[in-house]
Design a protein around this motif. Structure first.
Motif, mmCIF file in Angstrom:
data_model
loop_
_atom_site.group_PDB
_atom_site.id
_atom_site.type_symbol
_atom_site.label_atom_id
_atom_site.label_comp_id
_atom_site.label_asym_id
_atom_site.label_seq_id
_atom_site.Cartn_x
_atom_site.Cartn_y
_atom_site.Cartn_z
ATOM 1 N N ASN A 358 33.902 40.639 46.757
ATOM 2 C CA ASN A 358 34.282 39.302 46.299
ATOM 3 C C ASN A 358 33.744 39.013 44.907
ATOM 4 O OD1 ASN A 358 35.811 37.777 48.459
ATOM 5 N ND2 ASN A 358 34.092 38.533 49.676
ATOM 6 N N ARG A 359 32.544 39.500 44.625
ATOM 7 C CA ARG A 359 31.973 39.326 43.288
ATOM 8 C C ARG A 359 32.830 40.066 42.242
ATOM 9 N NH1 ARG A 359 26.470 40.342 44.209
ATOM 10 N NH2 ARG A 359 26.006 38.102 44.217
ATOM 11 N N ALA A 360 33.291 41.266 42.602
ATOM 12 C CA ALA A 360 34.142 42.034 41.689
ATOM 13 C C ALA A 360 35.459 41.306 41.434
ATOM 14 C CB ALA A 360 34.409 43.426 42.254
ATOM 15 N N PHE A 361 36.017 40.695 42.472
ATOM 16 C CA PHE A 361 37.276 39.974 42.303
ATOM 17 C C PHE A 361 37.111 38.742 41.416
ATOM 18 C CE2 PHE A 361 39.450 42.606 45.318
ATOM 19 C CZ PHE A 361 40.798 42.421 45.021
ATOM 20 N N ILE A 362 35.983 38.045 41.527
ATOM 21 C CA ILE A 362 35.741 36.907 40.635
ATOM 22 C C ILE A 362 35.692 37.375 39.188
ATOM 23 C CG2 ILE A 362 34.047 35.172 39.918
ATOM 24 C CD1 ILE A 362 33.377 34.684 42.792
ATOM 25 N N LEU A 363 35.022 38.502 38.955
ATOM 26 C CA LEU A 363 34.931 39.037 37.592
ATOM 27 C C LEU A 363 36.310 39.434 37.070
ATOM 28 C CD1 LEU A 363 33.147 39.901 35.227
ATOM 29 C CD2 LEU A 363 32.828 42.113 36.372
ATOM 30 N N ILE A 364 37.093 40.124 37.897
ATOM 31 C CA ILE A 364 38.437 40.558 37.481
ATOM 32 C C ILE A 364 39.339 39.361 37.219
ATOM 33 C CG2 ILE A 364 40.528 41.755 38.248
ATOM 34 C CD1 ILE A 364 38.631 43.606 39.888
#
Length: 487
Positions: A358-364
């Protein structure tokens, strides 16, 4: 401006520091996406008010006041009405579902066949909402530092992406509380009285302006009706708003905390219109109504106060931007990507592993939002497209699922498809800013939902039974639910 610059820089650094602190609390999926579902009434009310009152409500609300007078409050007023309706009639049931997205609610209600298509519509809405909020940084930083538009968007957007990625909903909740306080002090307690005094008081404002500036319906009945359709109903079904409802520690918090936040929105709406009306007296010939906020702040406020009020404008933009960003990333990961790769999300020990995803998706999504904001020019049209798609495509199946047990999955899918396509086609025909797309899109969605639902077999009784169990709060709950609520 040195003192004002210092105030702004301290505020921005503070947002990053709070985001870093919030990272320590986001140890599970539930903590990261919905703050552990344990916010108490104080934090819930403040963060809910912060997310719904963004740059459009602050800068745009003052601009409408400049253009129409007191009736310019209607746009923000209808946002407050929507939040009140959501809180009083639906929020307790929504909170009891213990889901993460609107599409998960549709899956529960209709038997697991409505998620991806509704997720795509909701993702488009939250993406454009985040983009339009991010573009607003250019206006504020231009007033502050005479900064290039692209650099301003990158700077403001990067700060929001940073603290949102670090701590998820915990960081966003904590920063929203700071932003709520700054916004209240800057706009309601400082800018509002100073603007009225500088304009000579209400008696002088009435003497200087046409009488229609003080007509509560001066903006026009059709405009008010359209605001109700778009913003009031939009508040009822937006992922960014529902995700905040999911953070409530109890049914009572969701209901009464949201009611307090909605009432605050009504006060904020009137304040923005009054400030804009005062600006019309002081600057009767501005090139654009949206310049009213920046102009009155820059020219009429004393040193230091000016920095705090501009920080309040930044707070308004950042709260909406961060809320839309985490909503966009949550939908992209949980409703689209996870379904396409066949993954199953669960409130279990797997949550710790899912925080990284989920953290990666926020960044993307954050990078995508910043890039889109740089490329996009017409904010109003982008926001109108987003809200038209949201309301035209998803309002009927969502409210139908909550209110009408005869609604079926086939009816819901048909309503999403027909309503969404009707809105797109009518915007192409009548124009993006026309009222007809939302009128006819909603009617077509409602008609198809009812007709198809009645023409298809009723929803499986087992699905409805499971749905009623979740609505009653007897479904599975994340482990973190047992932690006491935070005030």
């Amino acid at each position: 401006m040195a003192v004002d610059y210092t105030v702004i820089v301290v505020y921005l650094v503070g947002m990053l520091a709070v985001g870093w602190w919030g990272m320590r609390r986001a140890k599970s999926k539930s903590e990261f996406l919905v703050a552990g579902r344990r916010l108490g009434p104080t934090m819930y009310s403040g963060t809910m008010a912060a997310i719904v009152l963004g740059g459009a409500s602050t800068i745009g609300g003052v601009g409408l006041g400049y253009q129409y007078g007191l009736s310019g409050a209607w746009m923000v007023f209808t946002i407050g009405l929507g939040l009140l309706a959501l809180s009083v009639f639906f929020s307790a049931r929504i909170a009891r579902l213990k889901v993460y997205t609107v599409s998960e609610m549709l899956d529960l209600r209709y038997g697991g066949r409505a998620g991806v298509i509704s997720g795509v519509v909701m993702w488009a809405y939250t993406l454009m909402l985040a983009v339009t909020s991010t573009i607003a940084y250019a206006t504020i930083f231009d007033v502050l530092f005479d900064m290039n538009r692209t650099i301003a968007i990158i700077l403001g957007g990067s700060i929001v992406v940073a603290y949102s990625t670090l701590g998820g909903m915990w960081s966003i909740t904590l920063t929203d509380m700071v932003q709520f306080v700054v916004k209240t002090i800057g706009v309601l307690l400082l800018l509002l009285p100073i603007a009225v005094v500088k304009a000579g008081g209400f008696s002088e404002m009435k003497a200087q302006l046409p009488t229609e500036y003080f007509d509560p319906l001066g903006i026009g009945g059709e405009t008010i009706f359209t605001y109700v359709l778009i913003y009031t109903f939009g508040m009822l079904i937006g992922q960014d708003i529902w995700q905040r409802v999911f953070t409530a520690g109890s049914d009572r918090t969701a209901k009464w905390g949201g009611t307090v936040a909605g009432t605050y929105c009504l006060v904020y709406a009137l304040a923005g219109a009054v400030i804009g009306t005062a600006a019309k007296v002081l600057y009767p010939k501005l090139g654009s109504a949206d310049d009213a906020f920046a102009t009155i702040v820059k020219d009429e406020l004393p040193m230091g106060v000016r920095g705090l009020v501009l920080a309040a404008a930044l707070a308004a933009v950042m709260s909406t931007s961060s809320g839309a960003l985490i909503a966009c990333a949550t939908v992209a990961n949980n409703d689209i990507w996870s379904r396409l790769r066949g993954a199953v999300t669960a409130d279990s020990g797997e949550e710790r592993d899912e925080v990284r995803g989920n953290r990666a998706f926020i960044l993307i999504m954050g990078v995508a939002v910043i890039c889109t904001a740089i490329a996009l020019n017409n904010v109003v049209e982008a926001l109108t497209v987003a809200y038209n798609l949201l309301v035209g495509g998803l309002l009927v199946p969502i409210l139908g699922g909550l209110l009408w047990k005869r609604g079926t999955a086939q009816g819901a899918l048909a309503a999403v498809a027909v309503g969404g396509l009707a809105v797109i086609g009518l915007m192409a025909s009548y124009g993006i800013l026309a009222n007809e797309p939302i009128y006819y899109g909603l009617l077509s969605s409602l008609a198809v939902y009812v007709i198809v639902s009645l023409a298809t077999p009723a929803t499986d009784p087992a699905v409805l039974a499971a749905w009623r169990e979740r609505l009653a709060g007897r479904g599975s709950e994340p482990v973190s639910e047992s932690v006491p609520a935070h005030q």
